[in-house]
Design a protein around this motif. Structure first.
Motif, PDB file in Angstrom:
ATOM      1  N   THR A   1       0.846  -1.192   0.000  1.00 48.64           N
ATOM      2  CA  THR A   1       0.000   0.000   0.000  1.00 48.64           C
ATOM      3  C   THR A   1       0.883   1.244   0.000  1.00 48.64           C
ATOM      4  O   THR A   1       2.098   1.161   0.109  1.00 48.64           O
ATOM      5  N   PHE A   2       0.276   2.388  -0.125  1.00 49.99           N
ATOM      6  CA  PHE A   2       1.009   3.652  -0.155  1.00 49.99           C
ATOM      7  C   PHE A   2       1.063   4.273   1.226  1.00 49.99           C
ATOM      8  O   PHE A   2       0.145   4.134   2.024  1.00 49.99           O
ATOM      9  N   ARG A   3       2.115   4.990   1.510  1.00 52.54           N
ATOM     10  CA  ARG A   3       2.308   5.669   2.797  1.00 52.54           C
ATOM     11  C   ARG A   3       1.124   6.583   3.122  1.00 52.54           C
ATOM     12  O   ARG A   3       0.718   6.698   4.262  1.00 52.54           O
ATOM     13  N   GLU A   4       0.557   7.222   2.114  1.00 53.75           N
ATOM     14  CA  GLU A   4      -0.547   8.168   2.309  1.00 53.75           C
ATOM     15  C   GLU A   4      -1.808   7.504   2.843  1.00 53.75           C
ATOM     16  O   GLU A   4      -2.703   8.167   3.351  1.00 53.75           O
ATOM     17  N   ARG A   5      -1.924   6.189   2.718  1.00 59.63           N
ATOM     18  CA  ARG A   5      -3.132   5.465   3.134  1.00 59.63           C
ATOM     19  C   ARG A   5      -3.014   4.853   4.530  1.00 59.63           C
ATOM     20  O   ARG A   5      -3.964   4.273   5.033  1.00 59.63           O
ATOM     21  N   ILE A   6      -1.870   4.983   5.150  1.00 58.46           N
ATOM     22  CA  ILE A   6      -1.602   4.277   6.403  1.00 58.46           C
ATOM     23  C   ILE A   6      -2.157   5.013   7.615  1.00 58.46           C
ATOM     24  O   ILE A   6      -1.885   6.182   7.822  1.00 58.46           O
ATOM     25  N   GLU A   7      -2.919   4.266   8.413  1.00 54.67           N
ATOM     26  CA  GLU A   7      -3.372   4.751   9.716  1.00 54.67           C
ATOM     27  C   GLU A   7      -2.303   4.427  10.762  1.00 54.67           C
ATOM     28  O   GLU A   7      -1.927   5.271  11.552  1.00 54.67           O
ATOM     29  N   ILE A   8      -1.863   3.166  10.764  1.00 55.80           N
ATOM     30  CA  ILE A   8      -0.894   2.676  11.747  1.00 55.80           C
ATOM     31  C   ILE A   8       0.103   1.756  11.053  1.00 55.80           C
ATOM     32  O   ILE A   8      -0.261   0.978  10.184  1.00 55.80           O
ATOM     33  N   GLN A   9       1.357   1.846  11.482  1.00 53.11           N
ATOM     34  CA  GLN A   9       2.370   0.891  11.038  1.00 53.11           C
ATOM     35  C   GLN A   9       3.174   0.439  12.243  1.00 53.11           C
ATOM     36  O   GLN A   9       3.349   1.182  13.199  1.00 53.11           O
ATOM     37  N   MET A  10       3.603  -0.810  12.201  1.00 49.81           N
ATOM     38  CA  MET A  10       4.450  -1.360  13.259  1.00 49.81           C
ATOM     39  C   MET A  10       5.636  -2.055  12.598  1.00 49.81           C
ATOM     40  O   MET A  10       5.491  -2.690  11.559  1.00 49.81           O
ATOM     41  N   THR A  11       6.790  -1.950  13.219  1.00 55.14           N
ATOM     42  CA  THR A  11       7.964  -2.650  12.711  1.00 55.14           C
ATOM     43  C   THR A  11       7.835  -4.143  13.034  1.00 55.14           C
ATOM     44  O   THR A  11       7.008  -4.540  13.860  1.00 55.14           O
ATOM     45  N   LYS A  12       8.684  -4.939  12.418  1.00 51.50           N
ATOM     46  CA  LYS A  12       8.690  -6.374  12.736  1.00 51.50           C
ATOM     47  C   LYS A  12       8.971  -6.590  14.216  1.00 51.50           C
ATOM     48  O   LYS A  12       8.346  -7.424  14.862  1.00 51.50           O
ATOM     49  N   GLN A  13       9.916  -5.831  14.744  1.00 54.00           N
ATOM     50  CA  GLN A  13      10.285  -5.966  16.156  1.00 54.00           C
ATOM     51  C   GLN A  13       9.092  -5.686  17.061  1.00 54.00           C
ATOM     52  O   GLN A  13       8.858  -6.393  18.031  1.00 54.00           O
ATOM     53  N   GLU A  14       8.333  -4.648  16.748  1.00 52.82           N
ATOM     54  CA  GLU A  14       7.142  -4.326  17.546  1.00 52.82           C
ATOM     55  C   GLU A  14       6.096  -5.428  17.446  1.00 52.82           C
ATOM     56  O   GLU A  14       5.436  -5.754  18.427  1.00 52.82           O
ATOM     57  N   VAL A  15       5.977  -6.019  16.268  1.00 50.01           N
ATOM     58  CA  VAL A  15       5.034  -7.135  16.093  1.00 50.01           C
ATOM     59  C   VAL A  15       5.486  -8.331  16.930  1.00 50.01           C
ATOM     60  O   VAL A  15       4.668  -8.953  17.614  1.00 50.01           O
ATOM     61  N   PHE A  16       6.780  -8.639  16.908  1.00 50.51           N
ATOM     62  CA  PHE A  16       7.301  -9.753  17.708  1.00 50.51           C
ATOM     63  C   PHE A  16       7.035  -9.542  19.193  1.00 50.51           C
ATOM     64  O   PHE A  16       6.713 -10.471  19.913  1.00 50.51           O
ATOM     65  N   GLN A  17       7.187  -8.298  19.657  1.00 46.95           N
ATOM     66  CA  GLN A  17       7.030  -7.988  21.080  1.00 46.95           C
ATOM     67  C   GLN A  17       5.575  -7.756  21.477  1.00 46.95           C
ATOM     68  O   GLN A  17       5.303  -7.469  22.633  1.00 46.95           O
ATOM     69  N   LYS A  18       4.662  -7.837  20.492  1.00 46.21           N
ATOM     70  CA  LYS A  18       3.241  -7.559  20.723  1.00 46.21           C
ATOM     71  C   LYS A  18       3.066  -6.188  21.383  1.00 46.21           C
ATOM     72  O   LYS A  18       2.319  -5.994  22.318  1.00 46.21           O
ATOM     73  N   TYR A  19       3.809  -5.233  20.845  1.00 43.66           N
ATOM     74  CA  TYR A  19       3.864  -3.860  21.338  1.00 43.66           C
ATOM     75  C   TYR A  19       2.535  -3.145  21.077  1.00 43.66           C
ATOM     76  O   TYR A  19       2.017  -3.179  19.967  1.00 43.66           O
ATOM     77  N   CYS A  20       1.955  -2.538  22.094  1.00 41.77           N
ATOM     78  CA  CYS A  20       0.775  -1.673  21.973  1.00 41.77           C
ATOM     79  C   CYS A  20      -0.450  -2.372  21.384  1.00 41.77           C
ATOM     80  O   CYS A  20      -1.175  -1.791  20.581  1.00 41.77           O
ATOM     81  N   THR A  21      -0.709  -3.601  21.781  1.00 42.25           N
ATOM     82  CA  THR A  21      -1.868  -4.293  21.216  1.00 42.25           C
ATOM     83  C   THR A  21      -3.189  -3.629  21.601  1.00 42.25           C
ATOM     84  O   THR A  21      -4.125  -3.617  20.809  1.00 42.25           O
ATOM     85  N   LYS A  22      -3.279  -3.066  22.801  1.00 44.22           N
ATOM     86  CA  LYS A  22      -4.500  -2.357  23.195  1.00 44.22           C
ATOM     87  C   LYS A  22      -4.704  -1.126  22.328  1.00 44.22           C
ATOM     88  O   LYS A  22      -5.822  -0.819  21.914  1.00 44.22           O
ATOM     89  N   GLU A  23      -3.633  -0.411  22.050  1.00 50.76           N
ATOM     90  CA  GLU A  23      -3.718   0.780  21.216  1.00 50.76           C
ATOM     91  C   GLU A  23      -4.085   0.407  19.777  1.00 50.76           C
ATOM     92  O   GLU A  23      -4.869   1.092  19.128  1.00 50.76           O
ATOM     93  N   LEU A  24      -3.532  -0.710  19.275  1.00 53.71           N
ATOM     94  CA  LEU A  24      -3.873  -1.186  17.935  1.00 53.71           C
ATOM     95  C   LEU A  24      -5.351  -1.548  17.875  1.00 53.71           C
ATOM     96  O   LEU A  24      -6.046  -1.202  16.916  1.00 53.71           O
ATOM     97  N   GLU A  25      -5.837  -2.227  18.892  1.00 53.48           N
ATOM     98  CA  GLU A  25      -7.255  -2.599  18.914  1.00 53.48           C
ATOM     99  C   GLU A  25      -8.142  -1.352  18.898  1.00 53.48           C
ATOM    100  O   GLU A  25      -9.161  -1.312  18.206  1.00 53.48           O
ATOM    101  N   GLN A  26      -7.751  -0.321  19.619  1.00 57.59           N
ATOM    102  CA  GLN A  26      -8.523   0.925  19.619  1.00 57.59           C
ATOM    103  C   GLN A  26      -8.515   1.564  18.231  1.00 57.59           C
ATOM    104  O   GLN A  26      -9.538   2.068  17.764  1.00 57.59           O
ATOM    105  N   GLU A  27      -7.369   1.522  17.554  1.00 57.30           N
ATOM    106  CA  GLU A  27      -7.291   2.054  16.188  1.00 57.30           C
ATOM    107  C   GLU A  27      -8.205   1.262  15.252  1.00 57.30           C
ATOM    108  O   GLU A  27      -8.823   1.832  14.358  1.00 57.30           O
ATOM    109  N   MET A  28      -8.297  -0.046  15.455  1.00 58.10           N
ATOM    110  CA  MET A  28      -9.192  -0.871  14.646  1.00 58.10           C
ATOM    111  C   MET A  28     -10.650  -0.458  14.871  1.00 58.10           C
ATOM    112  O   MET A  28     -11.437  -0.401  13.934  1.00 58.10           O
ATOM    113  N   LYS A  29     -10.987  -0.181  16.120  1.00 60.62           N
ATOM    114  CA  LYS A  29     -12.347   0.274  16.434  1.00 60.62           C
ATOM    115  C   LYS A  29     -12.608   1.634  15.800  1.00 60.62           C
ATOM    116  O   LYS A  29     -13.704   1.892  15.309  1.00 60.62           O
TER     117      LYS A  29
END
Length: 147
Positions: free
Chosen positions: A32-60
Motif C-alpha cells: 500500500t502507499f504511505r498516504e493510506r496508512i493509519e498505523i504501522q508497526m515494525t517487525k520488532q514491535e510485532v514480535f514484542q506484541k507492542y501496543c496491542t491495546k492501542e492497535l485494537e482501539q485504532e481498529m475500532k
C-alpha cells in the motif's frame, strides 16, 4: 524538433524514475502507499506484541481499514493479530514478498489517501493512584512528558 525529442526523452526518464520510486514505497509498506496508512508497526514491535491495546482501539476507530501483515513473520506471531482483526470483522491479508524485505511488520491502511502524520503506535501513559485514590503529581508530570 530536436528540443522536443530531448524534452520527451527527459520526461520519459523522469516518469520511469517516479514509477520506480512508487513501486519501492509500495513494497516497503506491504503493498500500500504511505498516504493510506493509519498505523504501522515494525517487525520488532510485532514480535514484542507492542501496543496491542492501542492497535485494537485504532481498529475500532477505523472499521473500514484493512490489516496487512508481513508474511516473513511466523504464523504463530501473526495469529494474535489475525484473531484481533477477526474480532472486529476487519479484512486482513498476509503479504509475502520474495524479492525484497521490509522492516515493516504490520500496517493498518485505508483504501483512500488520508496523509496521517504520525502513523506509529504510542503506549498510553500509566497513571497510578495512591492509597487515597488520587493521582500523584509525579505521575501527572510523567504523563505530560510521555506525549
Amino acid at each position: 524538433m530536436i528540443c522536443l525529442k530531448a524534452l520527451t526523452i527527459i520526461s520519459i526518464a523522469e516518469y520511469m524514475a517516479q514509477k520506480k520510486l512508487i513501486q519501492r514505497n509500495e513494497k516497503k509498506y506491504l503493498g500500500t502507499f504511505r498516504e493510506r496508512i493509519e498505523i504501522q508497526m515494525t517487525k520488532q514491535e510485532v514480535f514484542q506484541k507492542y501496543c496491542t491495546k492501542e492497535l485494537e482501539q485504532e481498529m475500532k476507530d477505523h472499521p473500514k481499514a484493512k490489516l496487512l501483515l508481513n508474511g516473513s513473520i511466523s504464523y504463530e506471531i501473526l495469529r494474535s493479530y489475525i484473531m484481533l482483526a477477526e474480532k472486529h470483522k476487519m479484512p486482513f491479508s498476509i503479504v509475502a514478498r520474495e524479492d525484497e524485505d521490509t522492516p515493516i511488520g504490520l500496517v493498518l491502511a485505508e483504501d483512500h489517501e488520508i496523509n496521517r502524520e504520525d502513523t506509529h503506535l504510542h503506549e498510553a501513559p500509566i497513571i497510578t493512584e495512591d492509597q487515597t485514590g488520587k493521582v500523584s503529581l509525579l505521575d501527572k508530570i510523567k504523563a505530560i512528558f510521555q506525549d
